[in-house]
Design an enzyme around this catalytic site. Structure first.
Site, PDB file in Angstrom:
ATOM      1  N   ASP A  89     -48.729  39.239  15.511  1.00  0.00           N
ATOM      2  CA  ASP A  89     -48.340  40.632  15.690  1.00  0.00           C
ATOM      3  C   ASP A  89     -47.448  40.755  16.912  1.00  0.00           C
ATOM      4  OD1 ASP A  89     -49.962  40.850  18.037  1.00  0.00           O
ATOM      5  OD2 ASP A  89     -51.714  41.315  16.817  1.00  0.00           O
ATOM      6  N   ILE A  93     -50.867  41.322  45.653  1.00  0.00           N
ATOM      7  CA  ILE A  93     -50.046  40.172  46.009  1.00  0.00           C
ATOM      8  C   ILE A  93     -48.560  40.461  45.815  1.00  0.00           C
ATOM      9  CG2 ILE A  93     -51.918  38.613  45.368  1.00  0.00           C
ATOM     10  CD1 ILE A  93     -50.210  37.913  42.847  1.00  0.00           C
ATOM     11  N   ASP A 153     -47.658  31.465  26.818  1.00  0.00           N
ATOM     12  CA  ASP A 153     -48.979  31.225  27.400  1.00  0.00           C
ATOM     13  C   ASP A 153     -50.052  31.955  26.583  1.00  0.00           C
ATOM     14  OD1 ASP A 153     -51.074  31.055  29.653  1.00  0.00           O
ATOM     15  OD2 ASP A 153     -49.334  30.159  30.622  1.00  0.00           O
ATOM     16  N   ASN A 187     -52.949  18.178  34.447  1.00  0.00           N
ATOM     17  CA  ASN A 187     -54.030  18.098  35.425  1.00  0.00           C
ATOM     18  C   ASN A 187     -54.989  16.934  35.203  1.00  0.00           C
ATOM     19  OD1 ASN A 187     -53.068  20.579  36.491  1.00  0.00           O
ATOM     20  ND2 ASN A 187     -54.279  21.716  34.993  1.00  0.00           N
ATOM     21  N   HIS A 199     -55.013  33.292  31.858  1.00  0.00           N
ATOM     22  CA  HIS A 199     -54.052  32.296  32.316  1.00  0.00           C
ATOM     23  C   HIS A 199     -52.631  32.849  32.403  1.00  0.00           C
ATOM     24  CE1 HIS A 199     -51.869  28.381  32.201  1.00  0.00           C
ATOM     25  NE2 HIS A 199     -52.975  27.897  32.743  1.00  0.00           N
ATOM     26  N   SER A 231     -50.588  24.410  36.343  1.00  0.00           N
ATOM     27  CA  SER A 231     -50.205  25.653  35.659  1.00  0.00           C
ATOM     28  C   SER A 231     -49.699  26.698  36.624  1.00  0.00           C
ATOM     29  CB  SER A 231     -51.397  26.232  34.903  1.00  0.00           C
ATOM     30  OG  SER A 231     -51.669  25.517  33.740  1.00  0.00           O
ATOM     31  N   THR A 261     -50.505  46.742  48.095  1.00  0.00           N
ATOM     32  CA  THR A 261     -51.600  46.403  47.195  1.00  0.00           C
ATOM     33  C   THR A 261     -51.463  44.974  46.707  1.00  0.00           C
ATOM     34  OG1 THR A 261     -51.745  48.679  46.420  1.00  0.00           O
ATOM     35  CG2 THR A 261     -52.748  46.996  45.016  1.00  0.00           C
ATOM     36  N   ASN A 268     -45.952  46.909  48.105  1.00  0.00           N
ATOM     37  CA  ASN A 268     -46.560  48.136  47.595  1.00  0.00           C
ATOM     38  C   ASN A 268     -47.956  48.369  48.179  1.00  0.00           C
ATOM     39  OD1 ASN A 268     -47.810  46.039  46.247  1.00  0.00           O
ATOM     40  ND2 ASN A 268     -47.778  47.031  44.249  1.00  0.00           N
ATOM     41  N   ASP A 321     -48.134  43.733  51.149  1.00  0.00           N
ATOM     42  CA  ASP A 321     -49.209  43.650  50.162  1.00  0.00           C
ATOM     43  C   ASP A 321     -50.506  43.208  50.838  1.00  0.00           C
ATOM     44  OD1 ASP A 321     -47.550  43.621  47.307  1.00  0.00           O
ATOM     45  OD2 ASP A 321     -46.440  42.797  48.998  1.00  0.00           O
ATOM     46  N   ASP A 376     -40.493  16.269  38.449  1.00  0.00           N
ATOM     47  CA  ASP A 376     -39.301  16.495  39.269  1.00  0.00           C
ATOM     48  C   ASP A 376     -39.582  16.949  40.684  1.00  0.00           C
ATOM     49  OD1 ASP A 376     -37.080  16.077  37.277  1.00  0.00           O
ATOM     50  OD2 ASP A 376     -38.227  17.593  36.215  1.00  0.00           O
TER      51      ASP A 376
END
Length: 360
Positions: free
Chosen positions: A89, A116, A59, A191, A98, A274, A114, A112, A18, A238
């Site tokens: 919906d 990441i 999310d 955060n 996000h 996150s 491309t 691929n 990638d 953890d």
């Protein structure tokens, strides 16, 4: 009889082609993803491509048309990608960014040429559940409904890069119900740079004392301490994983976040716990896929998955008072632990006692 198949170290090294892997995904090298992939993606002894783990991203939704994600999206029997509880919906498209970033860290297509590579690109499917609006704000009721949707639709991992201050009994119940339904729940620590305690609570990170819930803090680019913004706790948090990085666009030194997918077939840098959490979610998916395909299907429980992820990772002494395990996510070490017999794995039980798998 439970068959434990030793891992055979391959004679090759999987390094994805990638285009943005080498310059911008240093965080994957921090967690030794390529060494772990040598085992998990080894064609003869690794995880079959047919072994898919459903990871629910609760999310802001997901850009399911993104070229890096479209092939790794889950669909229900009605050909829907999930659920949008904000707009009531069945179109959980991301009108923020996000959830798409979180999803890319887990499941962006690898090799691929491309963009990441996601941590679990070959063995994960993203279940898109929108509970936060275009400003990134979520109602408690929508969050609860989102977790419950994942539980009732067969998710095996739930990623919760979302939360707030205080406690929320309804959210706790939804998390604990998911775990009781054999779902591993991965949660961002938050955060605020605070210590999480019973008196200084953050939800759903306060579920870190529950076996099968993995709360994740952000590792600083030094790889030797938590990020200054990361919440911490030797009781409730953890493990650590990268939530910022040393990479950035050439000549722009202020962009030091983790690099991932955003809506519109694009990419960007953002920092925060996150983005630490989905690295752990992807790793949990690989553990589940490996166990299911290597004679350990009956042992796959959230408690066992948590134990592999936390005990299998590497110790960083400076984290001993900051995260419960004192460890940083390490896919190479997790793969090594998977080769060990069951009496090497200590599993936390809901009653806060530890037992050894295989013993009574």
């Amino acid at each position: 009889m439970i068959l434990w198949i030793p891992l055979i170290q391959p004679f090759w090294r999987f390094t994805p082609n990638d285009s943005d892997y080498q310059p911008y995904q240093d965080y994957l090298r921090t967690i030794k993803a390529d060494q772990g992939w040598d085992v998990f993606y080894n064609g003869s002894t690794g995880i079959p491509s047919s072994e898919k783990v459903k990871v629910a991203v609760v999310d802001t939704g997901v850009d399911y048309t993104h070229a890096e994600l479209s092939a790794n999206m889950w669909k229900n029997a009605s050909n829907q990608y999930g659920r949008d509880f904000v707009n009531s919906d069945n179109d959980p498209n991301d009108d923020h960014l996000h959830g798409t970033m979180v999803s890319g860290l887990i499941a962006a297509r690898d090799n691929n040429n491309t963009g990441i590579a996601g941590v679990a690109a070959r063995n994960s499917q993203i279940m898109a559940i929108k509970v936060a609006d275009s400003q990134g704000r979520a109602d408690i009721a929508d969050l609860v409904n989102g977790i419950n949707y994942a539980t009732s639709n067969g998710a095996q991992v739930i990623n919760l890069s979302i939360g707030g201050t205080g406690t929320q009994a309804a959210v706790d119940l939804a998390v604990q119900t998911a775990i009781a339904t054999n779902i591993t729940v991965v949660i961002a620590a938050g955060n605020n740079g605070d210590e999480v305690t019973a008196q200084n609570a953050y939800f759903p990170a306060n579920n870190g004392t529950t076996s099968g819930a993995i709360v994740v803090g952000s590792l600083a680019p030094s790889n030797a301490a938590l990020s200054s913004f990361s919440n911490y706790s030797s009781t409730y948090v953890d493990i650590a994983a990268p939530g910022e990085s040393i990479a950035g666009f050439p000549g722009i030194n202020t962009l030091k976040g983790v690099y991932s997918t955003i809506p519109g077939n694009a990419y960007d840098f953002h920092a925060g716990t996150s983005f630490s959490a989905p690295l752990v979610s992807g790793s949990a998916a690989l553990v589940i896929a490996y166990m299911r395909s290597h004679g350990m299907r009956t042992l796959v429980t959230p408690s066992v998955v948590e134990a592999f992820v936390t005990q299998g990772s590497r110790t960083v002494s400076a984290l001993n008072s900051k995260v419960r395990s004192g460890k940083v996510l390490d896919l190479d070490s997790i793969a090594d632990l998977l080769s060990q017999p069951p009496d090497h794995l200590i599993v936390r039980q809901p009653a806060s006692k530890s037992v050894v798998v295989g013993e009574t």
